[in-house]
Design a protein around this motif. Structure first.
Motif, PDB file in Angstrom:
ATOM      1  N   ASN A  87       0.867  -1.175   0.000  1.00  0.00           N
ATOM      2  CA  ASN A  87       0.000   0.000   0.000  1.00  0.00           C
ATOM      3  C   ASN A  87       0.903   1.224   0.000  1.00  0.00           C
ATOM      4  O   ASN A  87       1.608   1.480   0.971  1.00  0.00           O
ATOM      5  N   SER A  89       0.287   4.193   0.462  1.00  0.00           N
ATOM      6  CA  SER A  89      -0.022   5.131   1.554  1.00  0.00           C
ATOM      7  C   SER A  89       0.500   4.647   2.896  1.00  0.00           C
ATOM      8  O   SER A  89       0.472   5.391   3.870  1.00  0.00           O
ATOM      9  N   ALA A  90       0.898   3.371   2.976  1.00  0.00           N
ATOM     10  CA  ALA A  90       1.366   2.803   4.245  1.00  0.00           C
ATOM     11  C   ALA A  90       2.551   1.866   3.977  1.00  0.00           C
ATOM     12  O   ALA A  90       2.467   0.670   4.243  1.00  0.00           O
ATOM     13  N   TYR A  96       0.602  -6.640   3.025  1.00  0.00           N
ATOM     14  CA  TYR A  96      -0.343  -7.063   4.058  1.00  0.00           C
ATOM     15  C   TYR A  96      -1.745  -7.124   3.496  1.00  0.00           C
ATOM     16  O   TYR A  96      -2.033  -6.600   2.413  1.00  0.00           O
TER      17      TYR A  96
END
Ligand SMILES: *[C@@H]1O[C@H](CO)[C@@H](O)[C@H](O)[C@H]1NC(C)=O
Ligand SMILES: *[C@@H]1O[C@H](CO)[C@@H](O)[C@H](O)[C@H]1NC(C)=O
Length: 140
Positions: A87, A89-90, A96
């Motif tokens: 992701n 953004s993360a 995950y």
């Protein structure tokens, strides 16, 4: 000595290709009939890897939480595919996937989340492998 270091680093790589439970966190409090986000993270693989499935189960463990061989059979709350993704953004989370699981109205007390994971890793040929992780949380 060189081969010793090579072997230990190979072992470390093999150990590092596991799935980890990032949420819930140990000791987290949850509602017995609530929804819990289970976040599973897959370590990066140096070689080919193919996901097969994960199974998420929960069991009350009362006063035997530190004795896994005494646990009752767990209630299965998810059994299916696992598709860990990056992701942007993360990025700190690695690869995950989040699963929203509904708790079936549990009594207050300690419960264990158990996650069994099947996947395939290998070089020229993929081999089926398994790992397993648990986390203890408190129903309030
Ligand atoms: C959920 O559990 C709490 C605590 O046991 C209880 O007070 C509440 O009525 C329950 N809600 C539902 C919808 O079952
Ligand atoms: C990516 O991470 C952000 C920030 O944590 C989150 O809001 C978003 O839902 C995530 N996207 C996916 C597809 O999980």
């Amino acid at each position: 000595m060189k081969s010793f270091f090579l072997l230990t680093s190979l072992a470390a790589c093999a150990l590092a290709q596991r799935m980890h439970i990032q949420a819930p966190t140990p000791g987290q409090t949850v509602s017995g009939n609530g929804t819990v986000t289970v976040e599973l993270e897959q370590d990066p693989s140096l070689g080919p890897m193919r996901q097969t499935s994960v199974l998420i189960a929960i069991a009350s463990c009362y006063d035997v939480c530190d004795q896994p061989d005494q646990w009752s059979p767990g209630t299965i709350v998810y059994n299916g595919g696992f598709d860990p993704e990056w992701n942007t953004s993360a990025p700190e989370k690695g690869h995950y996937q989040d699963f929203q699981v509904q708790l079936p109205g549990l009594q207050p007390g300690p419960i264990v989340f158990q996650v069994a994971h099947q996947y395939q890793v290998g070089g020229a040929e993929l081999q089926p492998v398994f790992d397993y992780a648990t986390v203890l949380v408190n129903v309030v």
